[in-house]
Design a protein around this motif. Structure first.
Motif, PDB file in Angstrom:
ATOM      1  N   LEU A  67      42.688  41.958  34.354  1.00 22.29           N
ATOM      2  CA  LEU A  67      44.117  41.869  34.623  1.00 22.29           C
ATOM      3  C   LEU A  67      44.478  42.584  35.917  1.00 22.29           C
ATOM      4  O   LEU A  67      45.230  42.051  36.742  1.00 22.29           O
ATOM      5  CB  LEU A  67      44.924  42.441  33.458  1.00 22.29           C
ATOM      6  CG  LEU A  67      46.444  42.458  33.655  1.00 22.29           C
ATOM      7  CD1 LEU A  67      46.960  41.034  33.818  1.00 22.29           C
ATOM      8  CD2 LEU A  67      47.124  43.145  32.486  1.00 22.29           C
ATOM      9  N   SER A  68      43.934  43.783  36.123  1.00 21.19           N
ATOM     10  CA  SER A  68      44.252  44.510  37.362  1.00 21.19           C
ATOM     11  C   SER A  68      43.685  43.793  38.588  1.00 21.19           C
ATOM     12  O   SER A  68      44.339  43.731  39.633  1.00 21.19           O
ATOM     13  CB  SER A  68      43.753  45.952  37.288  1.00 21.19           C
ATOM     14  OG  SER A  68      42.364  45.985  37.110  1.00 21.19           O
ATOM     15  N   ALA A  69      42.502  43.205  38.468  1.00 21.02           N
ATOM     16  CA  ALA A  69      41.934  42.451  39.592  1.00 21.02           C
ATOM     17  C   ALA A  69      42.795  41.232  39.902  1.00 21.02           C
ATOM     18  O   ALA A  69      43.059  40.925  41.079  1.00 21.02           O
ATOM     19  CB  ALA A  69      40.503  42.025  39.273  1.00 21.02           C
ATOM     20  N   ASN A  70      43.259  40.548  38.871  1.00 23.10           N
ATOM     21  CA  ASN A  70      44.129  39.396  39.077  1.00 23.10           C
ATOM     22  C   ASN A  70      45.450  39.801  39.714  1.00 23.10           C
ATOM     23  O   ASN A  70      45.993  39.079  40.555  1.00 23.10           O
ATOM     24  CB  ASN A  70      44.379  38.664  37.756  1.00 23.10           C
ATOM     25  CG  ASN A  70      43.158  37.917  37.277  1.00 23.10           C
ATOM     26  OD1 ASN A  70      42.279  37.580  38.061  1.00 23.10           O
ATOM     27  ND2 ASN A  70      43.100  37.656  35.983  1.00 23.10           N
ATOM     28  N   ALA A  84      47.828  37.527  47.757  1.00 22.51           N
ATOM     29  CA  ALA A  84      48.262  36.152  48.057  1.00 22.51           C
ATOM     30  C   ALA A  84      49.729  36.142  48.472  1.00 22.51           C
ATOM     31  O   ALA A  84      50.114  35.399  49.391  1.00 22.51           O
ATOM     32  CB  ALA A  84      48.035  35.255  46.858  1.00 22.51           C
ATOM     33  N   GLN A  85      50.548  36.956  47.829  1.00 20.92           N
ATOM     34  CA  GLN A  85      51.951  37.062  48.225  1.00 20.92           C
ATOM     35  C   GLN A  85      52.080  37.634  49.635  1.00 20.92           C
ATOM     36  O   GLN A  85      52.916  37.160  50.420  1.00 20.92           O
ATOM     37  CB  GLN A  85      52.726  37.939  47.246  1.00 20.92           C
ATOM     38  CG  GLN A  85      53.098  37.250  45.969  1.00 20.92           C
ATOM     39  CD  GLN A  85      53.974  38.130  45.116  1.00 20.92           C
ATOM     40  OE1 GLN A  85      53.753  39.337  45.002  1.00 20.92           O
ATOM     41  NE2 GLN A  85      54.977  37.518  44.487  1.00 20.92           N
ATOM     42  N   ASP A  86      51.276  38.634  49.951  1.00 21.15           N
ATOM     43  CA  ASP A  86      51.309  39.216  51.296  1.00 21.15           C
ATOM     44  C   ASP A  86      50.906  38.192  52.355  1.00 21.15           C
ATOM     45  O   ASP A  86      51.508  38.128  53.431  1.00 21.15           O
ATOM     46  CB  ASP A  86      50.392  40.437  51.381  1.00 21.15           C
ATOM     47  CG  ASP A  86      50.897  41.611  50.549  1.00 21.15           C
ATOM     48  OD1 ASP A  86      52.094  41.627  50.202  1.00 21.15           O
ATOM     49  OD2 ASP A  86      50.088  42.503  50.252  1.00 21.15           O
ATOM     50  N   ILE A  87      49.893  37.392  52.049  1.00 24.46           N
ATOM     51  CA  ILE A  87      49.454  36.348  52.981  1.00 24.46           C
ATOM     52  C   ILE A  87      50.572  35.317  53.171  1.00 24.46           C
ATOM     53  O   ILE A  87      50.854  34.883  54.291  1.00 24.46           O
ATOM     54  CB  ILE A  87      48.155  35.687  52.474  1.00 24.46           C
ATOM     55  CG1 ILE A  87      46.997  36.678  52.540  1.00 24.46           C
ATOM     56  CG2 ILE A  87      47.832  34.433  53.279  1.00 24.46           C
ATOM     57  CD1 ILE A  87      45.737  36.204  51.832  1.00 24.46           C
ATOM     58  N   ILE A  91      41.702  31.586  54.709  1.00 20.95           N
ATOM     59  CA  ILE A  91      42.111  32.918  54.256  1.00 20.95           C
ATOM     60  C   ILE A  91      42.041  32.958  52.737  1.00 20.95           C
ATOM     61  O   ILE A  91      42.523  32.065  52.055  1.00 20.95           O
ATOM     62  CB  ILE A  91      43.537  33.246  54.730  1.00 20.95           C
ATOM     63  CG1 ILE A  91      43.602  33.243  56.247  1.00 20.95           C
ATOM     64  CG2 ILE A  91      43.980  34.596  54.195  1.00 20.95           C
ATOM     65  CD1 ILE A  91      45.004  33.382  56.786  1.00 20.95           C
ATOM     66  N   SER A  92      41.446  34.015  52.214  1.00 21.29           N
ATOM     67  CA  SER A  92      41.315  34.141  50.773  1.00 21.29           C
ATOM     68  C   SER A  92      41.831  35.509  50.325  1.00 21.29           C
ATOM     69  O   SER A  92      41.511  36.524  50.929  1.00 21.29           O
ATOM     70  CB  SER A  92      39.852  33.997  50.362  1.00 21.29           C
ATOM     71  OG  SER A  92      39.708  34.309  48.992  1.00 21.29           O
ATOM     72  N   PRO A  93      42.620  35.546  49.251  1.00 21.63           N
ATOM     73  CA  PRO A  93      43.064  36.837  48.730  1.00 21.63           C
ATOM     74  C   PRO A  93      41.969  37.546  47.936  1.00 21.63           C
ATOM     75  O   PRO A  93      42.126  38.690  47.543  1.00 21.63           O
ATOM     76  CB  PRO A  93      44.236  36.466  47.827  1.00 21.63           C
ATOM     77  CG  PRO A  93      43.949  35.080  47.394  1.00 21.63           C
ATOM     78  CD  PRO A  93      43.230  34.437  48.546  1.00 21.63           C
ATOM     79  N   TYR A  94      40.857  36.871  47.708  1.00 16.90           N
ATOM     80  CA  TYR A  94      39.755  37.441  46.937  1.00 16.90           C
ATOM     81  C   TYR A  94      38.760  38.068  47.899  1.00 16.90           C
ATOM     82  O   TYR A  94      37.967  37.389  48.530  1.00 16.90           O
ATOM     83  CB  TYR A  94      39.082  36.354  46.097  1.00 16.90           C
ATOM     84  CG  TYR A  94      37.964  36.877  45.227  1.00 16.90           C
ATOM     85  CD1 TYR A  94      38.236  37.717  44.159  1.00 16.90           C
ATOM     86  CD2 TYR A  94      36.655  36.527  45.478  1.00 16.90           C
ATOM     87  CE1 TYR A  94      37.218  38.199  43.366  1.00 16.90           C
ATOM     88  CE2 TYR A  94      35.629  37.002  44.680  1.00 16.90           C
ATOM     89  CZ  TYR A  94      35.914  37.835  43.628  1.00 16.90           C
ATOM     90  OH  TYR A  94      34.914  38.317  42.838  1.00 16.90           O
ATOM     91  N   ILE A  95      38.828  39.391  48.015  1.00 11.88           N
ATOM     92  CA  ILE A  95      37.974  40.112  48.953  1.00 11.88           C
ATOM     93  C   ILE A  95      36.611  40.345  48.300  1.00 11.88           C
ATOM     94  O   ILE A  95      36.515  40.851  47.184  1.00 11.88           O
ATOM     95  CB  ILE A  95      38.616  41.453  49.343  1.00 11.88           C
ATOM     96  CG1 ILE A  95      39.970  41.205  50.008  1.00 11.88           C
ATOM     97  CG2 ILE A  95      37.714  42.234  50.267  1.00 11.88           C
ATOM     98  CD1 ILE A  95      40.759  42.472  50.234  1.00 11.88           C
ATOM     99  N   THR A  96      35.564  39.980  49.022  1.00 15.25           N
ATOM    100  CA  THR A  96      34.216  40.148  48.469  1.00 15.25           C
ATOM    101  C   THR A  96      33.373  41.138  49.262  1.00 15.25           C
ATOM    102  O   THR A  96      32.204  41.324  48.961  1.00 15.25           O
ATOM    103  CB  THR A  96      33.485  38.797  48.445  1.00 15.25           C
ATOM    104  OG1 THR A  96      33.423  38.283  49.779  1.00 15.25           O
ATOM    105  CG2 THR A  96      34.202  37.801  47.546  1.00 15.25           C
TER     106      THR A  96
END
Length: 77
Positions: A3-6, A13-16, A38-43
């Motif tokens: 939940l926290s990761a989501n 995603a909102q910031d982008i 651009i991806s909100p999922y940082i790896t």
């Protein structure tokens, strides 16, 4: 944990989205192909507290290390 990761991904995603809208509001074209990369999922390289810059140069003058207090302040009855 999920939940926290989501929530973090959603916030990113909102910031982008806000940044893309601000660019478009300034009159600059926003290319959809650029947005697709651009991806909100940082790896990689997650810096929880931002970028830190360490200045390892010693100070020009010696720091004051003496604390002038009366003994009653330090050792109260």
């Amino acid at each position: 944990m999920d939940l926290s990761a989501n929530c973090v991904i959603y916030s990113t995603a909102q910031d982008i989205t806000d940044a893309a809208n601000a660019i478009a509001a300034d009159g600059h074209p926003v290319d959809l192909d650029d947005l697709a990369t651009i991806s909100p999922y940082i790896t990689h390289v997650i810096r929880r507290f931002g970028n830190w810059i360490l200045n390892l140069t010693p100070p020009a003058a010696n720091p004051t290390t003496r604390l002038d207090l009366e003994s009653q302040v330090l050792f109260a009855p």
